[in-house]
Design an enzyme around this catalytic site. Structure first.
Site, PDB file in Angstrom:
ATOM      1  CB  SER A  73      -0.942  -0.050   1.200  1.00  0.00           C
ATOM      2  OG  SER A  73      -2.099   0.671   0.922  1.00  0.00           O
ATOM      3  CG  HIS A  78      -5.402  -2.893   1.483  1.00  0.00           C
ATOM      4  ND1 HIS A  78      -4.708  -2.820   0.298  1.00  0.00           N
ATOM      5  CD2 HIS A  78      -5.024  -1.801   2.186  1.00  0.00           C
ATOM      6  CE1 HIS A  78      -3.951  -1.737   0.292  1.00  0.00           C
ATOM      7  NE2 HIS A  78      -4.125  -1.098   1.425  1.00  0.00           N
TER       8      HIS A  78
HETATM    9  C1  MCU Z   1      -2.521   2.457  -1.505  1.00  0.00           C
HETATM   10  O1  MCU Z   1      -2.039   3.041  -0.316  1.00  0.00           O
HETATM   11  C2  MCU Z   1      -2.754   3.908   0.501  1.00  0.00           C
HETATM   12  C3  MCU Z   1      -3.622   4.879  -0.247  1.00  0.00           C
HETATM   13  O2  MCU Z   1      -2.824   5.596  -1.170  1.00  0.00           O
HETATM   14  C4  MCU Z   1      -4.241   5.845   0.730  1.00  0.00           C
HETATM   15  O3  MCU Z   1      -5.151   6.727   0.098  1.00  0.00           O
HETATM   16  C5  MCU Z   1      -4.968   5.138   1.837  1.00  0.00           C
HETATM   17  O4  MCU Z   1      -5.298   6.093   2.836  1.00  0.00           O
HETATM   18  O5  MCU Z   1      -4.136   4.189   2.428  1.00  0.00           O
HETATM   19  C6  MCU Z   1      -3.572   3.204   1.591  1.00  0.00           C
HETATM   20  C7  MCU Z   1      -2.742   2.379   2.537  1.00  0.00           C
HETATM   21  O6  MCU Z   1      -1.582   2.660   2.745  1.00  0.00           O
HETATM   22  O7  MCU Z   1      -3.380   1.424   3.229  1.00  0.00           O
HETATM   23  C8  MCU Z   1      -2.683   0.729   4.213  1.00  0.00           C
END
Ligand code: MCU
Length: 417
Positions: free
Chosen positions: A230, A365
């Site tokens: 992420s 996720h």
């Molecule tokens: C994909 O990673 C992020 C995303 O860019 C953000 O908008 C969200 O708040 O969090 C995602 C993440 O890191 O989840 C753990």
């Protein structure tokens, strides 16, 4: 269309700052460590300010030089890649400083300690190590931005160590207001242009410096991977792009700021999809340099002179596995588009089988699913263990046939040696 503030390559009055001294090294074979940056001796380009950047609707041509000529040789790619690196730093990510005056440390079975001195300021950080159950030292290793969310039991069984780098300590990502905080900024100043992701990439490079110089014989610095999921997957890609000693880069569910093409994400958002865009990501965390959001958000994204297929392509021809999920916000279609276009850079360098995109959906996720095990194994085998593996995979449940290709309006040269 906005101007750029916080110049890093140029000084306050717009004067060119002389290029950093070259670091020794020659381009490496895929999977073989070389210098941190083999293009460090290329001339530093004079990049236009944002207001002078032309509109480019489709994905920018990664083979077109700043002078408007297409490259034809691998040697030209070396400085073309470096020009891309300057663009990434200047417009998006801020400057990644070169190796500082003093980098020292130690490698033990449970931790790597890193000490850095720059202009009489010292910082120290450590990363925890989990040595594998299988294999023999010196072990290949995967550096996790925060952690590895891959199948770590599998990695361990294959003799691959996992190093957990506490990246948030080096560059904070606790809201937009946390910009300029963390150990990196203690060393270089809170107003340094580097984004938190660039600070993380710099931290990974210093870890690698210590691994390279260690005589403990525990970790093999020529067989290193980097991963993260992420937001930390964005950072893993940035680290892999910014240090050529990394043999294998595995961004997991990295979304906007990672494998996602900025332009494709904006087009999807404009069509009503729930997908993170440049403007949103730039406002969420200090992942990019301060000027990036205001300069390139919304319809201005088409003035960005590069896109993330070129950031991904900076990893070429080293191993790169983009693993993804079918969550709309992550932009899996736009990440497929970014990776497919990056594969053309790999193809030009004669290594299209060194990059893969894998997304089958059906899992939480950052939960590594069983169906991505095979492609992970193939990448680990080829790039960390020196064994054969089928690394030629492009699986997306989201992109319709031909949809990604429609973003490319240039041809791929066969770069000669
Ligand atoms: C994909 O990673 C992020 C995303 O860019 C953000 O908008 C969200 O708040 O969090 C995602 C993440 O890191 O989840 C753990």
């Amino acid at each position: 269309n906005g101007t750029l503030s916080g110049f890093a390559i140029y000084s306050e009055n717009g004067e060119f700052v002389p290029p950093p001294p070259p670091e020794p090294g020659v381009p490496g074979e895929p999977g073989i460590a070389s210098a941190e940056n083999t293009g460090a001796d290329c001339p530093v380009p004079e990049l236009p300010v944002a207001s002078e950047l032309p509109n480019i609707d489709k994905l920018p041509d990664p083979f077109m030089t700043l002078e408007g000529e297409r490259i034809t040789t691998e040697e030209q790619w070396r400085c073309q890649r470096q020009d891309t690196f300057w663009q990434v730093q200047y417009y998006e990510a801020g400057n990644k400083p070169n190796k500082p005056e003093v980098v020292s440390g130690s490698v033990a079975a449970d931790a790597i300690n890193v000490n850095v001195t720059h202009e009489e300021t010292d910082i120290a950080f450590s990363a925890s190590v989990a040595l594998p159950t299988g294999g023999e030292p010196p072990y290949p290793a995967i550096i996790g931005m925060g952690a590895s969310n891959l199948d770590n039991a599998y990695l361990s069984s294959q003799g691959v160590a996992v190093i957990n780098f506490n990246h948030n300590e080096v560059g904070a990502q606790s809201g937009a207001e946390s910009r300029g905080t963390g150990l990196f900024y203690d060393l270089y100043g809170s107003d340094h242009s580097a984004s938190s992701m660039t600070a993380w990439a710099w931290g990974v490079s210093r870890l690698i410096d210590v691994l390279e110089e260690s005589s403990e014989g525990l970790i093999d610095a020529s067989r290193l991977g980097v991963t993260g999921c992420s937001r930390n997957g964005k950072g893993a890609l940035m680290a892999g792009a910014m240090d050529e000693r990394i043999a294998l880069t595995i961004p997991q569910e990295s979304g906007a700021g990672g494998a996602v093409s900025w332009r494709a994400a904006q087009a999807q958002a404009d069509a009503g999809d729930n997908i993170q865009t440049l403007g949103h990501a730039a406002g969420e965390q200090p992942w990019f340099r301060e000027s990036f959001g205001e300069t390139f958000s919304g319809s201005r994204v088409t003035h960005l002179p590069f896109d993330h297929h070129q950031l991904i392509g900076m990893v070429a021809p080293r191993g790169l596995l983009v693993i993804d999920n079918d969550i709309d916000w992550l932009g899996p279609k736009a990440a497929y588009i970014g990776t497919l276009a990056a594969k053309e850079i790999y193809r030009a360098l004669g290594a299209p089988e060194n990059i893969a995109y894998s997304e089958n959906g059906g899992h939480g996720h950052c939960q590594f699913p069983g169906h991505q095990q095979e492609v992970l194994a193939a990448y680990v085998q080829r790039f960390l263990l020196g064994e054969p593996g089928n690394t030629e995979v492009m699986n997306s449940t989201k992109a319709e046939p031909g949809e990604a290709e429609a973003w490319i309006d240039w041809t791929t040269p066969s770069l000669t040696e």
